[in-house]
Scaffold this motif. Structure first.
Motif: not given
Length: 563
Positions: A378, A393, A399, A402, A414, A416
């Motif tokens: 990462t 993600i 996860s 990051m 981002v 997710d």
């Protein structure tokens, strides 16, 4: 008299609501709609799995602030899409799903692909409608868009029986109504008396905190939030689509990875479009301070006081409420300068420095590990990303790593899996993101478990020539080794896959750029080549399957803080 079939009417309302892309998989129950999309300048993005149509629509909505549109055929098409639609609902993402359906003259008779989507989705969708007459198609579609886009944003389903969709008639017979509203049309300001109480409470606080959620993004409140934070010197923590509303590079920004010393000790908390769910420990100690006074701002009254009592309930759009508070602070000449050099702000600087040092030390410890360690992976990824890259993600293991490594600079940067937390959503979402932000880097962080569920939509990305780079954490396992799961060790078979599959070679057959990484020193060159290729790309990293979620040792704030 203009004669129109149901497909023309549906496409017309899609275009009226600014639809540019329709994420779909074809089926005979949908042919009239498919035949009319191009005539309304709507591009069909034909996916490989129905769940990916919903994921793509969700991500597109979270990028643009407009409704994402997906379309699935009857029965299995709709049921395949349910997970993606449920995810969109749980993240309050504006998604409109149009579903085909068997002829309503064959209800409960064993019709081909017979299913009832409204019944299936009712537990989580904001709006469901089974069209019962050709004359209401336009009205039902308009209401679907209205409901998806008005707060709280959510999922709308319109299912159209085949005999109604294929029917054609005089389009002047369509029922009127269902006016389209823009976000500006439905925004409302807060009660002025409560605005005064809120700014006075914040002014008197010793340890004030702002917590922002998805409502910041949907209200388009990032500029006002930044101005308010800098006017008052109050630290801000934001999550989900709201993350990055104040760049996490800002000295007053609190990242989720080190929030607890602040959320757990704040004495006054201003929440903006923010939900306390299980990931926020429902607002309970030690994650949050049960002695704090909460000012809760949300356009939806039922969201206020839902999990945490509101000292000041403020119904209104975060964008307008923040502007009201900014103006009132200036009118009252309230001086927040005491915050600038307070112990609270000094603690924030201390925690940030301790966090960054611990993350750096952790990466150094595992820098040369073979197989590759997530800390190295990462860190190297972040070093090659553009500052305006969007991150999707789709990996349980990565996860957490990051969240330690990546700094969000704008809302929606981002994407997710939300509270539903599925895997396999990544390529669908990556496609939606790339279409919404053409020309910008899109990086999908994915695990090999998720690839097995949703990976074939990598072919969709390649077919539409979308330059999405997938960084694949290939640990040949559904999760870390049993050493980190003592309950299961020696009591069940391991959750392994075939070891070290060369997924880069598999997808190279589809015209994708492929890279294989086993040596940690090869990470950066492989990523650089993938981004420079301009193609859909997969970087297959052989990772250490003994590693799970990250933990940082010690306490970020010494004896006075919380871990």
């Amino acid at each position: 008299m203009a004669k129109a079939d149901g497909g023309e009417l549906v496409a017309r309302i899609m275009r009226e609501n600014h639809t540019r892309y329709c994420f779909a998989i074809n089926g005979g129950h949908l042919f009239p709609i498919l035949a009319n999309l191009r005539g309304h300048e709507i591009k069909l993005i034909h996916m490989r799995h129905e769940q990916a149509t919903a994921y793509a629509a969700d991500a597109y909505a979270r990028m643009t602030g407009e409704a994402g549109v997906c379309m699935v055929t009857a029965g299995c098409g709709l049921t395949n899409a349910v997970t993606g639609l449920c995810l969109a609902a749980m993240t309050n993402s504006a998604v409109v799903c149009v579903s085909g359906q068997h002829p309503n003259t064959e209800d409960h008779q064993g019709s081909f692909q017979e299913a009832y989507g409204s019944d299936v989705l009712r537990s989580f969708a904001k709006y469901t409608k089974r069209v019962t007459d050709w004359s209401t198609i336009e009205f039902d579609m308009r209401l679907a868009f209205r409901e998806a886009l008005t707060p709280p944003q959510g999922v709308s389903l319109v299912e159209i029986p085949q005999n109604i969709l294929y029917n054609a008639g005089d389009d002047t017979k369509q029922r009127r109504g269902g006016q389209r509203f823009t976000p500006e049309d439905v925004r409302s300001a807060g009660d002025p008396a409560k605005i005064d109480r809120a700014v006075e409470l914040l002014h008197a606080a010793e340890r004030p905190l702002i917590a922002g959620g998805d409502g910041l993004f949907w209200s388009q409140a990032a500029p006002e939030l930044k101005e308010f934070v800098e006017l008052t010197s109050i630290p801000v923590y934001a999550r989900r689509a709201g993350q990055g509303s104040v760049s996490e590079e800002h000295p007053l920004a609190i990242r989720g990875a080190f929030k607890k010393p602040f959320t757990g000790r704040a004495d006054v908390v201003l929440t903006l479009g923010f939900r306390f769910w299980s990931g926020e420990h429902f607002g309970r100690p030690p994650t949050w301070n049960d002695k704090a006074k909460y000012i809760q701002v949300d356009p939806t009254p039922s969201r206020i006081g839902w999990q945490v009592p509101a000292e000041i309930p403020l119904v209104g759009a975060p964008k307008l409420v923040l502007r009201q508070m900014i103006n009132r602070i200036k009118e009252l000449k309230l001086d927040f300068s005491k915050n600038r050099n307070s112990g609270w702000i000094k603690e924030l600087a201390e925690v940030r420095a301790n966090f960054e040092r611990q993350v750096g030390d952790q990466e150094k410890k595992f820098h040369s590990n073979h197989p590759v360690h997530p800390a190295r992976l990462t860190k190297d990824l972040v070093s090659v990303l553009d500052k305006n890259a969007t991150i999707v993600i789709d990996s349980f293991t990565l996860s957490g790593w990051m969240s330690q490594s990546f700094t969000s600079r704008f809302p929606g940067q981002v994407i997710d899996a939300g509270p539903l937390a599925p895997v396999g959503h990544g390529f669908g979402m990556g496609i939606g993101v790339q279409l919404a932000r053409p020309g910008s880097q899109v990086c999908l962080i994915m695990g090999d478990g998720g690839l097995g569920i949703g990976g074939w939509d990598l072919e969709t990305a390649a077919r539409y020539k979308l330059p999405i780079v997938c960084l694949l954490w290939n640990n040949s396992s559904w999760g870390p080794s049993f050493e980190s799961m003592p309950l299961l060790k020696d009591r069940t078979d391991p959750f392994n896959m075939l070891q070290n599959i060369r997924y880069d070679k598999i997808f190279a057959e589809m015209g994708c750029h492929g890279e294989n990484v086993e040596n940690p020193d090869d990470i950066v060159p492989a990523l650089e080549r993938a981004f420079k290729s301009g193609k859909t790309a997969l970087v297959n990293v052989i990772g250490d399957k003994s590693v799970g979620h990250p933990t940082l040792g010690g306490n970020l704030l010494g004896s006075t803080g919380s871990e």
